[in-house]
Design an enzyme around this catalytic site. Structure first.
Site, PDB file in Angstrom:
ATOM      1  N   LYS A 193       0.821  -1.224   0.000  1.00 31.88           N
ATOM      2  CA  LYS A 193       0.000   0.000   0.000  1.00 31.88           C
ATOM      3  C   LYS A 193       0.853   1.271   0.000  1.00 31.88           C
ATOM      4  O   LYS A 193       2.030   1.255   0.318  1.00 31.88           O
ATOM      5  CB  LYS A 193      -0.989  -0.032   1.173  1.00 31.88           C
ATOM      6  CG  LYS A 193      -2.152  -0.980   0.841  1.00 31.88           C
ATOM      7  CD  LYS A 193      -3.282  -0.946   1.815  1.00 31.88           C
ATOM      8  CE  LYS A 193      -4.406  -1.884   1.297  1.00 31.88           C
ATOM      9  NZ  LYS A 193      -5.453  -2.105   2.287  1.00 31.88           N
ATOM     10  N   ARG A 227      -3.578 -10.123   4.734  1.00 36.64           N
ATOM     11  CA  ARG A 227      -4.036 -10.120   3.339  1.00 36.64           C
ATOM     12  C   ARG A 227      -2.901  -9.578   2.477  1.00 36.64           C
ATOM     13  O   ARG A 227      -2.571  -8.399   2.554  1.00 36.64           O
ATOM     14  CB  ARG A 227      -5.280  -9.244   3.228  1.00 36.64           C
ATOM     15  CG  ARG A 227      -5.900  -9.213   1.850  1.00 36.64           C
ATOM     16  CD  ARG A 227      -7.120  -8.305   1.796  1.00 36.64           C
ATOM     17  NE  ARG A 227      -7.709  -8.310   0.469  1.00 36.64           N
ATOM     18  CZ  ARG A 227      -7.259  -7.568  -0.536  1.00 36.64           C
ATOM     19  NH1 ARG A 227      -6.227  -6.770  -0.377  1.00 36.64           N
ATOM     20  NH2 ARG A 227      -7.842  -7.635  -1.721  1.00 36.64           N
TER      21      ARG A 227
HETATM   22  N1  HH2 Z   1      -7.511  -3.753   0.877  1.00 33.52           N
HETATM   23  C1  HH2 Z   1      -7.822  -3.785  -0.424  1.00 33.52           C
HETATM   24  C2  HH2 Z   1      -8.901  -4.560  -0.876  1.00 33.52           C
HETATM   25  N2  HH2 Z   1      -9.613  -5.323  -0.031  1.00 33.52           N
HETATM   26  N3  HH2 Z   1     -10.025  -6.100   2.152  1.00 33.52           N
HETATM   27  C3  HH2 Z   1      -9.728  -6.081   3.457  1.00 33.52           C
HETATM   28  N4  HH2 Z   1     -10.452  -6.837   4.319  1.00 33.52           N
HETATM   29  N5  HH2 Z   1      -8.711  -5.322   3.966  1.00 33.52           N
HETATM   30  C4  HH2 Z   1      -7.939  -4.528   3.160  1.00 33.52           C
HETATM   31  O1  HH2 Z   1      -7.040  -3.826   3.678  1.00 33.52           O
HETATM   32  C5  HH2 Z   1      -8.228  -4.512   1.758  1.00 33.52           C
HETATM   33  C6  HH2 Z   1      -9.298  -5.320   1.281  1.00 33.52           C
HETATM   34  C7  HH2 Z   1      -7.035  -2.964  -1.391  1.00 33.52           C
HETATM   35  O2  HH2 Z   1      -5.972  -3.681  -1.932  1.00 33.52           O
HETATM   36  P1  HH2 Z   1      -5.958  -4.449  -3.337  1.00 33.52           P
HETATM   37  O3  HH2 Z   1      -6.990  -5.504  -3.381  1.00 33.52           O
HETATM   38  O4  HH2 Z   1      -4.585  -4.914  -3.590  1.00 33.52           O
HETATM   39  O5  HH2 Z   1      -6.241  -3.332  -4.420  1.00 33.52           O
HETATM   40  P2  HH2 Z   1      -7.534  -2.923  -5.222  1.00 33.52           P
HETATM   41  O6  HH2 Z   1      -8.579  -2.508  -4.263  1.00 33.52           O
HETATM   42  O7  HH2 Z   1      -7.052  -1.787  -6.107  1.00 33.52           O
HETATM   43  O8  HH2 Z   1      -7.997  -4.101  -6.035  1.00 33.52           O
END
Ligand code: HH2
Length: 260
Positions: A193, A227
């Site tokens: 992040k 995660r």
């Molecule tokens: N962060 C993201 C997405 N889902 N779910 C939980 N429970 N906690 C988190 O911190 C979280 C999440 C964001 O990360 P990422 O999936 O890599 O990116 P994007 O939202 O751009 O797909």
């Protein structure tokens, strides 16, 4: 928990796993590297991201959930009840809910539920996040959501990066023990992040070491679900953290033949 974004626009892996075959292979690879859960998401929640129509999200997510579910516990990362319901029908058993609003779906299906804290919504959440006491406010929110959900298996998550400045994110990581005391499985999502980029000056793809460090700190402060995109690297970091902090250590893998 391995991250499997079947999206064209996720902030660090967008477009890599849009082909279902490649996505499933990557999911299985993360399982081989130590993931106990694979989190399948068909809509980016990065700051400024727009909404994806239901049909499109279903098209992205369902074949991958269906193919992975016989092999590993699958969670569905969605803000839409219809997508959560269809994913559960396809084999998912956990609803990863960044909107913290889908408890009724999890309850009706007998699935687990991840309640995450977010201030605002992904379109605008990073414009001016503000708290008097971020740890106390996140704690209050999670207690309230978890206790009124009527769901047996509730995981809680402070929502690192969701309507938070770098100072808020760091305060939450420091304050994780306060959330761990709530007695629910505590999930953190720090993987690659932007606050790690602010600290290290590195682009998303080069934040693996920073991600390992943040997860090790989170483990030490009571988090138990991590995660991440980089499962093998984080699993090694957590194995060392657990061996050190959660004695007694027991051998679970074959030792390498060389010693130092
Ligand atoms: N962060 C993201 C997405 N889902 N779910 C939980 N429970 N906690 C988190 O911190 C979280 C999440 C964001 O990360 P990422 O999936 O890599 O990116 P994007 O939202 O751009 O797909």
């Amino acid at each position: 928990m391995g991250v499997l974004n079947v999206t064209p626009d996720s902030f660090s892996d967008g477009g890599r796993w849009t082909d279902p075959g490649a996505a499933v292979a990557h999911g299985l690879q993360m399982v081989a590297e130590g993931a106990d859960v694979v989190d399948v998401g068909g809509e980016s929640t990065r700051p400024g991201a727009g909404a994806v129509p239901i049909d499109e999200e279903l098209r992205r997510v369902l074949p991958v959930v269906e193919a992975l579910a016989p092999h590993v516990r699958v969670s569905v990362d969605t803000r839409k009840a219809a997508v959560a319901e269809a994913a559960i029908d396809a084999g998912a058993s956990l609803v990863n809910d960044v909107s913290a609003s889908l408890a009724p779906v999890a309850r009706a299906a007998g699935a687990g539920w991840v309640a995450m804290h977010m201030q605002g919504d992904p379109r605008t959440m990073q414009e001016a996040p503000a708290y008097d006491d971020v740890v106390a406010e996140v704690r209050h929110f999670l207690v309230e959501r978890a206790s009124t959900a009527g769901v047996e298996e509730v995981w809680i998550d402070p929502g690192i990066g969701f309507g938070k400045t770098i100072e808020h994110n760091l305060a939450l990581l420091r304050g994780l023990p306060v959330l761990a005391q709530l007695g629910r499985p505590l999930l953190v999502g720090v993987s690659r992040k932007s606050f790690l980029g602010r600290i290290t000056g590195r682009d998303a793809a080069d934040r693996v070491a920073a991600t390992v460090a943040a997860n090790v700190v989170a483990y030490g402060h009571g988090a138990r679900v991590f995660r991440v995109h980089d499962v093998a690297a984080v699993a090694d970091g957590l194995a060392v953290a657990a061996a050190t902090l959660a004695a007694p250590w027991r051998e679970t893998t074959t030792s390498p033949t060389t010693t130092t």
